[in-house]
Design a protein around this motif. Structure first.
Motif, mmCIF file in Angstrom:
data_model
loop_
_atom_site.group_PDB
_atom_site.id
_atom_site.type_symbol
_atom_site.label_atom_id
_atom_site.label_comp_id
_atom_site.label_asym_id
_atom_site.label_seq_id
_atom_site.Cartn_x
_atom_site.Cartn_y
_atom_site.Cartn_z
ATOM 1 N N GLN A 4 -20.183 -21.669 -7.387
ATOM 2 C CA GLN A 4 -19.113 -22.284 -8.155
ATOM 3 C C GLN A 4 -18.755 -21.332 -9.303
ATOM 4 O O GLN A 4 -19.624 -20.892 -10.048
ATOM 5 C CB GLN A 4 -19.569 -23.626 -8.733
ATOM 6 C CG GLN A 4 -19.783 -24.717 -7.712
ATOM 7 C CD GLN A 4 -18.474 -25.316 -7.227
ATOM 8 O OE1 GLN A 4 -17.444 -25.189 -7.892
ATOM 9 N NE2 GLN A 4 -18.522 -25.995 -6.097
ATOM 10 N N LEU A 5 -17.486 -21.018 -9.427
ATOM 11 C CA LEU A 5 -17.051 -20.120 -10.496
ATOM 12 C C LEU A 5 -16.821 -20.879 -11.788
ATOM 13 O O LEU A 5 -16.232 -21.954 -11.786
ATOM 14 C CB LEU A 5 -15.737 -19.429 -10.119
ATOM 15 C CG LEU A 5 -15.708 -18.515 -8.896
ATOM 16 C CD1 LEU A 5 -14.299 -17.966 -8.738
ATOM 17 C CD2 LEU A 5 -16.709 -17.391 -9.036
ATOM 18 N N ASN A 21 -11.495 -10.024 -9.557
ATOM 19 C CA ASN A 21 -12.392 -8.964 -9.116
ATOM 20 C C ASN A 21 -13.809 -9.480 -8.903
ATOM 21 O O ASN A 21 -14.522 -9.028 -7.996
ATOM 22 C CB ASN A 21 -12.391 -7.813 -10.126
ATOM 23 C CG ASN A 21 -11.152 -6.951 -10.012
ATOM 24 O OD1 ASN A 21 -10.551 -6.848 -8.946
ATOM 25 N ND2 ASN A 21 -10.748 -6.330 -11.107
ATOM 26 N N MET A 22 -14.227 -10.429 -9.724
ATOM 27 C CA MET A 22 -15.542 -11.035 -9.533
ATOM 28 C C MET A 22 -15.601 -11.770 -8.200
ATOM 29 O O MET A 22 -16.582 -11.670 -7.454
ATOM 30 C CB MET A 22 -15.862 -11.990 -10.685
ATOM 31 C CG MET A 22 -17.263 -12.570 -10.590
ATOM 32 S SD MET A 22 -17.712 -13.633 -11.990
ATOM 33 C CE MET A 22 -16.758 -15.093 -11.620
ATOM 34 N N VAL A 23 -14.538 -12.496 -7.887
ATOM 35 C CA VAL A 23 -14.459 -13.198 -6.595
ATOM 36 C C VAL A 23 -14.527 -12.195 -5.453
ATOM 37 O O VAL A 23 -15.236 -12.410 -4.454
ATOM 38 C CB VAL A 23 -13.147 -14.018 -6.512
ATOM 39 C CG1 VAL A 23 -12.970 -14.578 -5.103
ATOM 40 C CG2 VAL A 23 -13.152 -15.137 -7.535
ATOM 41 N N LYS A 24 -13.815 -11.098 -5.599
ATOM 42 C CA LYS A 24 -13.791 -10.047 -4.573
ATOM 43 C C LYS A 24 -15.198 -9.525 -4.281
ATOM 44 O O LYS A 24 -15.603 -9.385 -3.117
ATOM 45 C CB LYS A 24 -12.890 -8.909 -5.058
ATOM 46 C CG LYS A 24 -12.733 -7.740 -4.101
ATOM 47 C CD LYS A 24 -11.804 -6.684 -4.704
ATOM 48 C CE LYS A 24 -11.730 -5.435 -3.850
ATOM 49 N NZ LYS A 24 -10.859 -4.399 -4.467
ATOM 50 N N VAL A 25 -15.958 -9.274 -5.333
ATOM 51 C CA VAL A 25 -17.322 -8.754 -5.175
ATOM 52 C C VAL A 25 -18.251 -9.814 -4.579
ATOM 53 O O VAL A 25 -19.055 -9.515 -3.692
ATOM 54 C CB VAL A 25 -17.865 -8.258 -6.532
ATOM 55 C CG1 VAL A 25 -19.340 -7.861 -6.414
ATOM 56 C CG2 VAL A 25 -17.043 -7.075 -7.034
ATOM 57 N N LEU A 26 -18.149 -11.045 -5.060
ATOM 58 C CA LEU A 26 -19.007 -12.115 -4.547
ATOM 59 C C LEU A 26 -18.755 -12.375 -3.062
ATOM 60 O O LEU A 26 -19.692 -12.610 -2.289
ATOM 61 C CB LEU A 26 -18.782 -13.397 -5.352
ATOM 62 C CG LEU A 26 -19.318 -13.401 -6.785
ATOM 63 C CD1 LEU A 26 -18.865 -14.653 -7.508
ATOM 64 C CD2 LEU A 26 -20.841 -13.301 -6.790
ATOM 65 N N LYS A 27 -17.491 -12.321 -2.666
ATOM 66 C CA LYS A 27 -17.168 -12.529 -1.253
ATOM 67 C C LYS A 27 -17.705 -11.389 -0.392
ATOM 68 O O LYS A 27 -18.178 -11.599 0.725
ATOM 69 C CB LYS A 27 -15.656 -12.678 -1.070
ATOM 70 C CG LYS A 27 -15.129 -14.033 -1.526
ATOM 71 C CD LYS A 27 -13.657 -14.211 -1.151
ATOM 72 C CE LYS A 27 -13.191 -15.618 -1.462
ATOM 73 N NZ LYS A 27 -11.757 -15.835 -1.111
ATOM 74 N N LYS A 28 -17.649 -10.167 -0.926
ATOM 75 C CA LYS A 28 -18.206 -9.033 -0.184
ATOM 76 C C LYS A 28 -19.707 -9.206 -0.005
ATOM 77 O O LYS A 28 -20.286 -8.757 0.989
ATOM 78 C CB LYS A 28 -17.912 -7.718 -0.903
ATOM 79 C CG LYS A 28 -18.335 -6.500 -0.089
ATOM 80 C CD LYS A 28 -17.866 -5.197 -0.683
ATOM 81 C CE LYS A 28 -18.195 -4.038 0.248
ATOM 82 N NZ LYS A 28 -17.721 -2.735 -0.288
ATOM 83 N N ALA A 29 -20.343 -9.871 -0.961
ATOM 84 C CA ALA A 29 -21.783 -10.121 -0.884
ATOM 85 C C ALA A 29 -22.116 -11.264 0.072
ATOM 86 O O ALA A 29 -23.286 -11.575 0.277
ATOM 87 C CB ALA A 29 -22.324 -10.426 -2.271
ATOM 88 N N GLY A 30 -21.065 -11.895 0.624
ATOM 89 C CA GLY A 30 -21.288 -12.967 1.596
ATOM 90 C C GLY A 30 -21.321 -14.364 1.009
ATOM 91 O O GLY A 30 -21.702 -15.316 1.693
ATOM 92 N N GLU A 32 -19.914 -17.939 -0.433
ATOM 93 C CA GLU A 32 -18.809 -18.886 -0.306
ATOM 94 C C GLU A 32 -18.424 -19.277 -1.725
ATOM 95 O O GLU A 32 -19.214 -19.899 -2.445
ATOM 96 C CB GLU A 32 -19.231 -20.118 0.484
ATOM 97 C CG GLU A 32 -18.130 -21.166 0.633
ATOM 98 C CD GLU A 32 -18.610 -22.450 1.280
ATOM 99 O OE1 GLU A 32 -17.884 -23.464 1.167
ATOM 100 O OE2 GLU A 32 -19.705 -22.461 1.858
ATOM 101 N N VAL A 33 -17.233 -18.887 -2.141
ATOM 102 C CA VAL A 33 -16.828 -19.051 -3.539
ATOM 103 C C VAL A 33 -15.913 -20.263 -3.701
ATOM 104 O O VAL A 33 -14.927 -20.409 -2.982
ATOM 105 C CB VAL A 33 -16.114 -17.788 -4.050
ATOM 106 C CG1 VAL A 33 -15.707 -17.959 -5.506
ATOM 107 C CG2 VAL A 33 -17.024 -16.568 -3.893
ATOM 108 N N ALA A 34 -16.246 -21.129 -4.655
ATOM 109 C CA ALA A 34 -15.434 -22.318 -4.936
ATOM 110 C C ALA A 34 -15.037 -22.324 -6.404
ATOM 111 O O ALA A 34 -15.753 -21.786 -7.264
ATOM 112 C CB ALA A 34 -16.218 -23.582 -4.603
#
Length: 240
Positions: A4-5, A21-30, A32-34
């Motif tokens: 959760q952001l 950009n934080m979302v971009k990095v977290l998604k690359k790490a696999g 699930e971003v909400a």
């Protein structure tokens, strides 16, 4: 892993690209971003100004907005430090005590989440520049963050990293401190920039956008060719 952001007021209003950009990095790490669009402030500004009741009211909303078992990740050590260290004070012996304790355990600043939870320190980022790192007071003193950001930066291709003198000294922002004690605040920022210049760095990197805004003021006033970047902006560079 679901994340959760929490996007602090400062980032939301002035540095939204850092959040993306934080979302971009977290998604690359696999991950699930909400993102809960009902979220607002953590309550720190009111608390720092002495309005504890008003801060508690904002914090109560925060507890409701993040009342789940997911990790909460924020691009701000300042807000994370407030949640961990001062929410227990606001809700001492109250009905929300256990919720506060649980929230503190699963709330992380961006870099410490990458290093301590995900255990990933290389995202294939590249940034060809000479840079130094500024330890924000909140990251260093409230969240005990020191080596993690440097570990992440060591894996950024093309980045020449140099440490500045008195790296752990405050930049002079401190929220309302910079307004109430402008002269001292500006002098502290000026000294920090002098130390940056001595390294020959073209860029200052930190975990807190508030520090970057403070230092940017001196940089612009002196018309210096120095860039300021949040760590998330660096880790999102050089790849799609």
């Amino acid at each position: 892993m679901k994340v959760q952001l929490f996007i602090p007021c400062f980032v939301d209003q002035l540095y939204p690209q850092t959040a993306f950009n934080m979302v971009k990095v977290l998604k690359k790490a696999g991950c699930e971003v909400a993102y809960n669009t009902n979220q607002t402030c953590c309550g720190q500004p009111a608390f720092n100004a002495g309005f504890c009741d008003e801060s508690r009211a904002v914090a109560e909303k925060f507890l409701k907005d993040f009342d789940h078992t997911d990790y909460v990740v924020a691009p701000s050590a300042s807000c994370v430090g407030f949640i961990r260290n001062y929410y227990p004070t606001l809700f001492d012996n109250g009905a929300a005590h256990n919720k506060v304790k649980d929230l503190g355990k699963r709330t992380f600043e961006f870099s410490e989440f990458l290093i301590n939870v995900l255990k990933i320190d290389d995202f294939g980022a590249s940034l060809h520049t000479k840079a130094t790192y500024h330890d924000s007071c909140a990251a260093l003193r409230e969240c005990k963050i020191k080596s993690g950001p440097r570990q992440l930066l060591s894996n950024v291709k093309g980045l020449e990293f140099v440490e500045m003198t008195d790296v752990e000294t405050c930049c002079g922002f401190g929220g309302t401190f910079s307004v109430k004690f402008e002269g001292i605040s500006v002098a502290m920022a000026d000294q920090k920039i002098t130390n940056v210049q001595a390294t020959g760095a073209d860029c200052i990197i930190s975990t807190d956008c508030s520090c970057m805004m403070q230092l940017s003021g001196v940089i612009k006033a002196k018309n210096l060719p120095i860039q300021t970047l949040h760590l998330a902006d660096v880790l999102a560079s050089g790849w799609e």
